[in-house]
Structures are given as C-alpha cells and as structure tokens.
Scaffold this active site. Sequence first.
Site, PDB file in Angstrom:
ATOM      1  N   HIS A  84       0.813  -1.204   0.000  1.00 23.65           N
ATOM      2  CA  HIS A  84       0.000   0.000   0.000  1.00 23.65           C
ATOM      3  C   HIS A  84       0.855   1.266   0.000  1.00 23.65           C
ATOM      4  O   HIS A  84       0.424   2.309  -0.507  1.00 23.65           O
ATOM      5  CB  HIS A  84      -0.950  -0.013   1.191  1.00 23.65           C
ATOM      6  CG  HIS A  84      -2.140  -0.889   0.987  1.00 23.65           C
ATOM      7  ND1 HIS A  84      -3.425  -0.492   1.283  1.00 23.65           N
ATOM      8  CD2 HIS A  84      -2.251  -2.155   0.497  1.00 23.65           C
ATOM      9  CE1 HIS A  84      -4.272  -1.472   0.989  1.00 23.65           C
ATOM     10  NE2 HIS A  84      -3.579  -2.495   0.526  1.00 23.65           N
ATOM     11  N   ASN A 111      -7.043   1.805   3.318  1.00 24.04           N
ATOM     12  CA  ASN A 111      -5.981   1.550   4.283  1.00 24.04           C
ATOM     13  C   ASN A 111      -6.502   1.365   5.709  1.00 24.04           C
ATOM     14  O   ASN A 111      -5.712   1.255   6.644  1.00 24.04           O
ATOM     15  CB  ASN A 111      -4.969   2.701   4.271  1.00 24.04           C
ATOM     16  CG  ASN A 111      -4.178   2.748   2.983  1.00 24.04           C
ATOM     17  OD1 ASN A 111      -3.892   1.715   2.388  1.00 24.04           O
ATOM     18  ND2 ASN A 111      -3.833   3.952   2.545  1.00 24.04           N
ATOM     19  N   HIS A 209      -1.958 -12.851  -0.999  1.00 28.41           N
ATOM     20  CA  HIS A 209      -3.236 -13.208  -0.379  1.00 28.41           C
ATOM     21  C   HIS A 209      -3.234 -14.633   0.169  1.00 28.41           C
ATOM     22  O   HIS A 209      -4.269 -15.132   0.594  1.00 28.41           O
ATOM     23  CB  HIS A 209      -4.369 -13.039  -1.389  1.00 28.41           C
ATOM     24  CG  HIS A 209      -4.690 -11.607  -1.689  1.00 28.41           C
ATOM     25  ND1 HIS A 209      -5.728 -11.230  -2.495  1.00 28.41           N
ATOM     26  CD2 HIS A 209      -4.095 -10.455  -1.277  1.00 28.41           C
ATOM     27  CE1 HIS A 209      -5.768  -9.908  -2.579  1.00 28.41           C
ATOM     28  NE2 HIS A 209      -4.784  -9.418  -1.851  1.00 28.41           N
TER      29      HIS A 209
END
Length: 341
Positions: A84, A111, A209
């Site tokens: 991010h 976020n 993930h």
Amino acid sequence: MRRPSGGAGWWWRGGGAVAWWGAVVLCHLVTRGRAGLLETNPGLAYNFYQTSCPSAEATVKSITWQMVASNPALAGRLLRLHFHDCFVQGCDASILLDTPASQNEKSAPPNGSVGGYEVIDAIKTKLEAACPGVVSCADIVALAARDAVSYQFQASLWQVETGRRDGPSSLASNAGALPSFSAGFSGLLASFAAQGLNVTDLVALSGAHTIGKASCSSVTPRLYAGNATSVDPLLDSTLAAVLISKCPNNAASSSATVDLDGNTPLKFDGVYYTNLINKRGLLASDAALMQNAAAAAIVNDLTNPIKFYAAFAMSMKKMGRVNVLTAKNGKGKIRTQCRAP
C-alpha cells in the site's frame, strides 16, 4: 491489493534444507533472467547501509521476527503495508505519516485495516539510537515486509535493495491508485501497469493473499444483492456457504474479518493459486485472475511453490523500485520519526 498472518515451521526449516531451497530459488531466478527488473536503477543497492549503519538490516530482522513470533498476524499486515505504500506515490513511507490529520493515506478507506505500524516504530527507535538520521522509514518498511514473511522459513525469501529516502507528504486522495478488491482483470492490470508492473507481477504479487485477512465488507458483494442472497457464479458454493455464515448481510458484520486463504491461513505458500483454480479465491479481484488466459496460465504455473517463491521474489524487487526517492535523484529525506514529516 486493497484487501489482503504468517506462522512458523515448515519441513525445510533446518539449515541444510534452507540452503537447498535457497539454491533452487536462486537457480530459477537466474533462468528467468534479470530483465524482469525495472531497467533503470533508481539509486538503490544491496547492503546500502553496510558502512553508514552496519547493524541496520540485522536490527530490522531481529525486531520483526520477535514481534511476528508473538503475533503471526503481523506477517500479512507488514507485507500489505509495503504494497500500500509503494502503490501510492511510490515506496516512500508516506503511508506512515500522521499528518495532515484525517486526510493522510492511512485514513483513506482502503488503508483502514492496514497495520504493523508499531513494528516500524520500534525498529526506527532502535536504529535512531544506533545510527541517528541514517536509515529511512521507507527502507524499514521494505525490509520488515521481507523479514515478516521470511520468519516461517527462518531464512530470507528475497533480497531487498535499500537506499530509499522518505517522502514529505501523505494524502488520502492519492489512495485511489490502489487496486480495488472488486476490480475486474482489466482494472487490475491497468493499476499495475501504472506502476511499471506487468501481468506476471500482478499474478505473483496477488499471491500475498496466501496470508492475512479481508474484511467482510470486501466479501459481501459476492454473496448478496440488496437483501437477498446472490452468490457470485465465480465463487465455489461450499466456500460461499461458509462465508455467508461468517459474514451475514447486515451492517454489524462490516467489521468482521475472514482469512484470505482458508486452507493454510498462517503459511506463506502456493495454495492460494490452487484455490483460484478451484474457484475458492476470496475476493472478486482474486477470481478475476482466472478470467484472462495469460493470467490463468501463470496461476497454473505458480501452483509449483518453488516457481511461486521465485516469481514473488522478482516481483517484490520490481515493486520495491517504484517511484523511489534516492540520493541519485536528489529527492526525499531521512525522517527521524516515521509518523512525522
């Protein structure tokens, strides 16, 4: 990704096995060639702090491993923190800034569930005591992400180039550069292309993930339409039933979370890709990877764990170079506190 906790102990944890595993990964990286890296070196180097702060990387590793050992969920959080950061203004630690209040990157909706800030703070405090004004927050974020994931292997999974400097600003409005959990394949590819990353990087980095959690609010669009149950046809029906039980269709479930990889949620492994093939990818953006022939072929290839680790390592190096501020380009600074410009 907008919606992405590692454990310890795999069968190759012993010293000899780690050496064998490292050699296999290195061999695979060499056969893939170095062309996969962004061609222009932005001023980063391995062991950048070897002279100016010799203990820097060892300090990051020691503190990160200690904290991940106590809280395995930090592996996914720190990895996601690095993603991010890099996708918004480049890898400049802008996501760490607390100013301007309520308008900084960390306050942006994508976020909201990013974490691991306390690890970065602890590392920065120790390094400022040892080497004042030398090690950037951006480098700490990159190193901590690697070390957090690597803890389960007791060996570094990829090399990290260092020499980044820290950015001066952080704006929530810039968080739109992050790939959406609901994006289709073309949207995902466009988000990655904007960072100089390609379809291989998209599929490899989506492998993050395999650890971490997602909020129910990122999953419910695949389960409901209004007040009615309406399961995404690209989602396995058995998994859908489990998710419906964990993420009911009401506002109270919005803060609940589910594992991104329900099979091995605390292991950084290639099971994520097997899940995709079996329609068990949690997010719409995960399922989207199987809707493009080239991406689906890479997914199939990365079910081989050695190929996954090698591809992930290469793509992490590429991502770690995105729009960096360095002495070479004369931009950025070294913050003495990561939360303040």
